[in-house]
Design an enzyme around this catalytic site. Structure first.
Site, mmCIF file in Angstrom:
data_model
loop_
_atom_site.group_PDB
_atom_site.id
_atom_site.type_symbol
_atom_site.label_atom_id
_atom_site.label_comp_id
_atom_site.label_asym_id
_atom_site.label_seq_id
_atom_site.Cartn_x
_atom_site.Cartn_y
_atom_site.Cartn_z
ATOM 1 N N PRO A 47 0.788 -1.221 0.000
ATOM 2 C CA PRO A 47 0.000 0.000 0.000
ATOM 3 C C PRO A 47 0.827 1.281 0.000
ATOM 4 O O PRO A 47 1.859 1.371 0.668
ATOM 5 C CB PRO A 47 -0.823 -0.101 1.292
ATOM 6 C CG PRO A 47 -0.091 -1.065 2.143
ATOM 7 C CD PRO A 47 0.550 -2.039 1.197
ATOM 8 N N ASN A 48 0.325 2.239 -0.751
ATOM 9 C CA ASN A 48 0.865 3.608 -0.852
ATOM 10 C C ASN A 48 2.153 3.711 -1.666
ATOM 11 O O ASN A 48 2.637 4.815 -1.914
ATOM 12 C CB ASN A 48 1.062 4.237 0.540
ATOM 13 C CG ASN A 48 -0.242 4.290 1.308
ATOM 14 O OD1 ASN A 48 -1.222 4.806 0.804
ATOM 15 N ND2 ASN A 48 -0.283 3.716 2.513
ATOM 16 N N ARG A 64 5.052 11.082 -2.278
ATOM 17 C CA ARG A 64 4.755 10.739 -0.897
ATOM 18 C C ARG A 64 5.981 10.940 -0.009
ATOM 19 O O ARG A 64 7.021 10.318 -0.255
ATOM 20 C CB ARG A 64 4.378 9.257 -0.895
ATOM 21 C CG ARG A 64 4.165 8.664 0.436
ATOM 22 C CD ARG A 64 4.169 7.134 0.343
ATOM 23 N NE ARG A 64 3.911 6.585 1.651
ATOM 24 C CZ ARG A 64 4.275 5.392 2.043
ATOM 25 N NH1 ARG A 64 4.903 4.585 1.205
ATOM 26 N NH2 ARG A 64 4.010 4.984 3.245
ATOM 27 N N TYR A 117 11.184 8.897 1.445
ATOM 28 C CA TYR A 117 11.176 7.894 0.380
ATOM 29 C C TYR A 117 11.831 8.354 -0.922
ATOM 30 O O TYR A 117 11.935 7.563 -1.863
ATOM 31 C CB TYR A 117 9.734 7.441 0.111
ATOM 32 C CG TYR A 117 9.089 6.793 1.319
ATOM 33 C CD1 TYR A 117 9.600 5.613 1.859
ATOM 34 C CD2 TYR A 117 7.989 7.375 1.950
ATOM 35 C CE1 TYR A 117 9.031 5.029 2.975
ATOM 36 C CE2 TYR A 117 7.408 6.795 3.066
ATOM 37 C CZ TYR A 117 7.935 5.620 3.579
ATOM 38 O OH TYR A 117 7.374 5.036 4.684
ATOM 39 N N ASN A 170 8.142 -5.647 -1.098
ATOM 40 C CA ASN A 170 8.045 -4.481 -0.229
ATOM 41 C C ASN A 170 6.588 -4.428 0.221
ATOM 42 O O ASN A 170 5.714 -3.906 -0.500
ATOM 43 C CB ASN A 170 8.443 -3.180 -0.928
ATOM 44 C CG ASN A 170 8.466 -2.000 0.050
ATOM 45 O OD1 ASN A 170 7.993 -2.120 1.186
ATOM 46 N ND2 ASN A 170 9.005 -0.877 -0.381
ATOM 47 N N ALA A 191 3.258 -0.886 4.710
ATOM 48 C CA ALA A 191 2.713 -0.913 6.076
ATOM 49 C C ALA A 191 2.259 -2.306 6.509
ATOM 50 O O ALA A 191 2.271 -2.621 7.709
ATOM 51 C CB ALA A 191 1.556 0.074 6.195
ATOM 52 N N GLU A 209 12.527 -9.719 1.740
ATOM 53 C CA GLU A 209 11.817 -8.534 2.251
ATOM 54 C C GLU A 209 12.662 -7.298 1.972
ATOM 55 O O GLU A 209 13.849 -7.274 2.313
ATOM 56 C CB GLU A 209 11.596 -8.688 3.763
ATOM 57 C CG GLU A 209 10.983 -7.454 4.406
ATOM 58 C CD GLU A 209 10.831 -7.553 5.924
ATOM 59 O OE1 GLU A 209 11.016 -8.653 6.497
ATOM 60 O OE2 GLU A 209 10.529 -6.517 6.540
ATOM 61 N N HIS A 251 12.797 -2.768 1.907
ATOM 62 C CA HIS A 251 12.229 -1.459 2.241
ATOM 63 C C HIS A 251 13.149 -0.373 1.696
ATOM 64 O O HIS A 251 14.376 -0.519 1.730
ATOM 65 C CB HIS A 251 12.101 -1.283 3.758
ATOM 66 C CG HIS A 251 11.249 -2.339 4.380
ATOM 67 N ND1 HIS A 251 9.881 -2.331 4.296
ATOM 68 C CD2 HIS A 251 11.581 -3.470 5.045
ATOM 69 C CE1 HIS A 251 9.410 -3.405 4.893
ATOM 70 N NE2 HIS A 251 10.417 -4.125 5.345
ATOM 71 N N ARG A 293 13.435 4.127 12.388
ATOM 72 C CA ARG A 293 12.224 4.959 12.382
ATOM 73 C C ARG A 293 11.361 4.657 13.622
ATOM 74 O O ARG A 293 11.881 4.193 14.627
ATOM 75 C CB ARG A 293 11.474 4.737 11.062
ATOM 76 C CG ARG A 293 12.317 5.143 9.847
ATOM 77 C CD ARG A 293 11.556 4.964 8.555
ATOM 78 N NE ARG A 293 10.376 5.824 8.525
ATOM 79 C CZ ARG A 293 9.368 5.665 7.660
ATOM 80 N NH1 ARG A 293 9.438 4.709 6.742
ATOM 81 N NH2 ARG A 293 8.324 6.475 7.697
HETATM 82 C C1 DQA Z 1 8.357 0.964 3.667
HETATM 83 C C2 DQA Z 1 8.478 1.139 5.192
HETATM 84 C C3 DQA Z 1 7.135 0.911 5.861
HETATM 85 O O1 DQA Z 1 7.262 1.082 7.274
HETATM 86 C C4 DQA Z 1 6.109 1.905 5.344
HETATM 87 O O2 DQA Z 1 4.847 1.640 5.902
HETATM 88 C C5 DQA Z 1 6.058 1.968 3.861
HETATM 89 C C6 DQA Z 1 7.280 1.856 3.079
HETATM 90 C C7 DQA Z 1 9.689 1.322 2.948
HETATM 91 O O3 DQA Z 1 9.841 0.904 1.808
HETATM 92 O O4 DQA Z 1 10.535 2.020 3.512
HETATM 93 O O5 DQA Z 1 5.000 2.212 3.295
HETATM 94 O O6 DQA Z 1 8.091 -0.389 3.393
#
Ligand code: DQA
Length: 148
Positions: free
Chosen positions: A9-10, A17, A22, A73, A76, A97, A99, A106
């Site tokens: 998501p997002n 964003r 990011y 990725n 959240a 995994e 990010h 964080r």
């Molecule tokens: C994320 C880190 C997550 O905590 C966050 O909710 C994201 C992006 C990252 O790529 O840094 O949406 O996965």
């Protein structure tokens, strides 16, 4: 070799964003960089994004028998989703995994990953380059598997 890149998501909003966290690179830019490196490594990649947990679960399930590895990725959902964890554990396809940000540097709620224990490893904090590192890790897992 076929690698499935899944984005949660997002991540469709990357570029606009929270750029201080990011960066300004869009998901389409990241996909282009991944495709360029994948071509050099002679591997096929598929790239998907969804804001829906159930859709990600379905894509993980369908990876069995079709893809050699997943680079995920989960955004959240990383911190909340038992459904994603169970899907990864259930299919037996090596999953990396990733990010963009360093989740451990964080907020505390980002330090916990529900999926980490069922993934082969975690790459976190290298911005868009985390995707390239994820690709390299997935290829390396596959190469090691095929060694006698
Ligand atoms: C994320 C880190 C997550 O905590 C966050 O909710 C994201 C992006 C990252 O790529 O840094 O949406 O996965």
């Amino acid at each position: 070799m076929k690698i499935l890149f899944l984005n949660g998501p997002n991540l469709n909003l990357l570029g606009q964003r929270e750029p201080e966290t990011y960066g300004r690179t869009t998901l389409a830019d990241i996909e282009s960089k991944v495709r360029a490196r994948a071509a050099q490594l002679h591997v096929d990649v598929e790239f998907r994004q969804s804001n829906l947990e159930g859709e990600l679960v379905e894509w993980i399930q369908m990876a069995k028998g079709t893809f050699d590895a997943i680079v995920l990725n989960a955004a959240a959902y990383t911190h909340t989703s038992i459904a994603l964890r169970d899907a990864i554990a259930g299919i037996g396809v090596a999953t990396v995994e990733i990010h963009l940000s360093n989740v451990h540097a964080r907020e505390e709620f980002r330090h916990r990953s529900t999926i980490a224990a069922v993934c082969r490893g975690q790459i976190t904090g290298f911005g868009a380059f985390s995707y390239i590192l994820g690709l390299e890790a997935a290829v390396n897992i596959n190469d090691s598997k095929n060694k006698p």
